[in-house]
Motif scaffolding. Structure first.
Motif, PDB file in Angstrom:
ATOM      1  N   GLU A 104       0.814  -1.217   0.000  1.00  0.00           N
ATOM      2  CA  GLU A 104       0.000   0.000   0.000  1.00  0.00           C
ATOM      3  C   GLU A 104       0.849   1.269   0.000  1.00  0.00           C
ATOM      4  O   GLU A 104       0.310   2.375   0.026  1.00  0.00           O
ATOM      5  N   ASP A 138      -3.942  -0.421  -9.571  1.00  0.00           N
ATOM      6  CA  ASP A 138      -3.312  -0.239  -8.264  1.00  0.00           C
ATOM      7  C   ASP A 138      -2.105   0.689  -8.380  1.00  0.00           C
ATOM      8  O   ASP A 138      -1.886   1.559  -7.525  1.00  0.00           O
ATOM      9  N   ARG A 174       0.472  -9.292  -7.375  1.00  0.00           N
ATOM     10  CA  ARG A 174      -0.953  -9.628  -7.276  1.00  0.00           C
ATOM     11  C   ARG A 174      -1.155 -11.095  -7.640  1.00  0.00           C
ATOM     12  O   ARG A 174      -0.674 -11.554  -8.674  1.00  0.00           O
TER      13      ARG A 174
END
Length: 395
Positions: A168, A232, A216
């Motif tokens: 993140e 993302d 991912r």
């Protein structure tokens, strides 16, 4: 009067004799090691308890019994806890506390019963694919105490939390090159074994640094999976990429066209050459491979285009399937010529990310199959922390 003859003596006889009873009896090696471990544990206990008391003194702002206006709190005795160390467990370690319950020693993390290097070592064993049972056996041998189920869970949870924070994190606004590819692993679902692909983005910034930007897990490599990964990247702050380097997977190409429309793309020439040569008979394979590879090695794009045209004309009738494969994605074969020559050998193919995958595979092959997609992602991420990504020139 006759003189007395000098009595002959040996050097040994001139030395004082030592009584056998004065030689200390040394303990057996095992007993000595146990004694040494105990002494180290006792010394560690004394030092740790002293440090914690000094920490509390700084925290409350006053020495024991001192009256001062700078005081910020009051002592409230001690509580005991155990600590597993490489020299065995230290039991009933006295940890000071304050009346408000806000003091927290920096010597060890709250509720962590293991020295940090011990915890790091156990975590590394998990990363290497060692079973929980085996980790417990090793911990028992090293520290004379096995990790509890909650300790094992805590170590894995810490690793997962670190991975989530990594995935993140904000990214840079501008990357010179972005390599996109996937690596396949086996994941166990009950009694079934399925293939999971870890889609990966490797970026090169404006200062030559390479970094894995995103991972991912997907059941298969398709447009939806790649679209999620690329979205993302955008959500985390990446609007500009000077060059995308990819293979020819349809789902990946569709996703890049949709989300990074303006970014030029380079088709991996290693994959392309392999596709073309699959349609060439073995007797001519070496000759055709030399001619095909010579196209990309020209110094100027104009010369490469001339060689490409000549190659297609020469083999069109003899090997139409090979030429058809060559012409697929043809507009993206020579994109690398738009960049400085010093970059060409690094951006003509996906070798940079393939090399990374090879390193990951070497470190995870012993695992066989992962229990969940989350554990697969987390361990791939943890493994890559020790992989050196060499810089490449970007200008």
């Amino acid at each position: 009067m006759p003189a007395h003859k000098k009595e002959h003596t040996t050097p040994e006889e001139n030395q004082p004799r030592t009584s056998e009873s004065s030689i200390p009896n040394l303990p057996a090696p095992d007993e000595f090691h146990r004694y040494l471990r105990a002494q180290i544990r006792n010394a560690t206990r004394v030092v740790m308890e002293e440090i914690m008391c000094e920490e509390l003194e700084r925290f409350v702002g006053a020495a024991w019994g001192e009256c001062t206006p700078k005081r910020k709190g009051y002592r409230n005795g001690f509580y005991t806890r155990d600590l597993a160390t490489t020299n065995g467990p230290i039991e009933d370690l006295n940890v000071p506390r304050d009346r408000a319950g806000k003091f927290h020693t920096q010597i060890f993390e709250r509720y962590n019963r293991y020295e940090q290097q011990v915890a790091d070592g156990l975590t590394q064993m998990f990363v290497s694919g060692t079973s929980t049972h085996k980790v417990g056996e090793v911990a028992q041998a090293l520290m004379r105490v096995a990790p509890s189920a909650s300790a094992v869970s805590r170590l894995n949870q810490t690793l997962t939390e670190q991975f989530e924070a990594w995935r993140e994190r904000p990214l840079l606004l501008h990357y010179r090159v972005m390599y996109l590819d996937g690596i396949h692993f086996s994941v166990r679902h009950g009694t079934q074994m399925d293939s999971t692909v870890i889609l990966t983005a490797l970026g090169v910034d404006l200062e030559d640094n390479k970094d894995i930007l995103a991972l991912r897990a997907c059941a298969e490599e398709d447009k939806d999976g790649w679209s999620c990964l690329l979205q993302d990247l955008r959500n985390r702050g990446v609007p500009e990429i000077d060059l995308l380097v990819t293979d020819g997977h349809d789902g990946l190409l569709a996703a890049t066209k949709s989300l990074f429309t303006a970014a030029p793309r380079q088709r991996c020439l290693v994959h392309k050459q392999s596709d073309v040569l699959n349609a060439i008979p073995h007797r001519e394979l070496q000759e055709v491979a030399t001619e095909l590879g010579g196209i990309w090695k020209q110094e100027k794009k104009e010369d490469a285009l001339l060689n490409l045209t000549a190659f297609k004309a020469k083999y069109q009738k003899r090997y139409p399937e090979a030429i058809r494969s060559l012409c697929e994605d043809e507009e993206h074969l020579l994109t690398f010529y738009s960049f400085p020559p010093v970059m060409h050998r690094y951006i003509r193919s996906t070798n940079a990310i393939e090399s990374f995958f090879s390193n990951v595979r070497q470190r995870t092959d012993q695992i066989g199959a992962f229990t969940t997609e989350t554990s697969c992602l987390t361990i791939v991420w943890a493994t890559m922390q020790d992989i050196h990504l060499p810089r490449i020139p970007v200008s």
